[in-house]
Design a protein around this motif. Structure first.
Motif, short mmCIF file in Angstrom:
data_model
loop_
_atom_site.label_atom_id
_atom_site.label_comp_id
_atom_site.label_asym_id
_atom_site.label_seq_id
_atom_site.Cartn_x
_atom_site.Cartn_y
_atom_site.Cartn_z
N ASN A 285 30.60 67.87 21.97
CA ASN A 285 31.74 67.00 21.70
C ASN A 285 32.08 66.17 22.93
O ASN A 285 31.83 66.63 24.06
CB ASN A 285 32.97 67.84 21.34
N PRO A 286 32.66 65.01 22.75
CA PRO A 286 33.02 64.17 23.91
C PRO A 286 33.86 64.91 24.94
O PRO A 286 33.72 64.64 26.13
CB PRO A 286 33.80 63.01 23.28
N ILE A 287 34.70 65.83 24.51
CA ILE A 287 35.59 66.50 25.46
C ILE A 287 34.82 67.32 26.50
O ILE A 287 35.29 67.55 27.60
CB ILE A 287 36.64 67.37 24.73
N TYR A 288 33.59 67.71 26.16
CA TYR A 288 32.77 68.51 27.08
C TYR A 288 31.59 67.75 27.65
O TYR A 288 30.70 68.34 28.24
CB TYR A 288 32.28 69.77 26.37
N ARG A 289 31.56 66.46 27.48
CA ARG A 289 30.45 65.66 27.98
C ARG A 289 30.89 64.85 29.18
O ARG A 289 31.90 64.13 29.14
CB ARG A 289 29.92 64.72 26.88
N ASP A 290 30.14 64.94 30.26
CA ASP A 290 30.48 64.22 31.49
C ASP A 290 30.42 62.71 31.33
O ASP A 290 31.01 61.98 32.12
CB ASP A 290 29.53 64.64 32.62
N GLU A 291 29.70 62.23 30.31
CA GLU A 291 29.58 60.79 30.12
C GLU A 291 30.90 60.15 29.66
O GLU A 291 31.05 58.93 29.72
CB GLU A 291 28.52 60.47 29.05
N PHE A 292 31.84 60.96 29.23
CA PHE A 292 33.09 60.44 28.68
C PHE A 292 34.23 60.57 29.67
O PHE A 292 34.47 61.64 30.24
CB PHE A 292 33.47 61.21 27.40
N GLU A 293 34.95 59.46 29.86
CA GLU A 293 36.21 59.50 30.60
C GLU A 293 37.24 60.12 29.66
O GLU A 293 37.38 59.69 28.51
CB GLU A 293 36.58 58.06 30.96
N GLN A 294 37.96 61.13 30.14
CA GLN A 294 38.89 61.88 29.28
C GLN A 294 40.32 61.36 29.42
O GLN A 294 40.79 61.12 30.53
CB GLN A 294 38.85 63.37 29.64
N HIS A 295 40.98 61.22 28.27
CA HIS A 295 42.38 60.80 28.21
C HIS A 295 43.08 61.73 27.23
O HIS A 295 42.96 61.58 26.02
CB HIS A 295 42.51 59.35 27.71
#
Length: 103
Positions: A43-53
């Motif tokens: 999931n995006p929440i656990y992927r370093d490629e995603f900036e988290q907001h």
């Protein structure tokens, strides 16, 4: 996310979210795979490629962390829908989204 998802070069990714049922499900381990219950933790929440907001939902203070009541489950469901709404409670996330796509 699909198991074979790969980030594209020169593309920025952002994940805007409230603590919801899907995020909570990642904290519950699948006894067979030992990964998160939703998409095996992919999931995006656990992927370093995603900036988290991350954002707080309007009723988050009513939850005690155990998520063991119908009311708490409903709060998580409401949070899941909130990110895609034009509710006043979602204005900060919408403003951030606009800033992300126009930068």
């Amino acid at each position: 996310m699909l198991p074979d998802w790969k980030p594209q070069p020169n593309t920025e990714y952002s994940n805007l979210f409230y603590y919801d049922l899907l995020v909570h499900g990642q904290g519950v381990t699948n006894l067979i795979t030992n990964k998160g219950m939703v998409w095996d933790g992919n999931n995006p929440i656990y992927r370093d490629e995603f900036e988290q907001h991350s954002y707080r939902g309007p009723e988050d203070d009513k939850m005690d962390g155990a998520i063991d009541t119908v009311e708490e489950g409903n709060i998580l469901m409401n949070n899941h829908s909130l990110i895609a709404s034009n509710s006043q409670d979602n204005m900060k996330a919408l403003e951030d989204m606009l800033g992300i796509v126009t930068r």
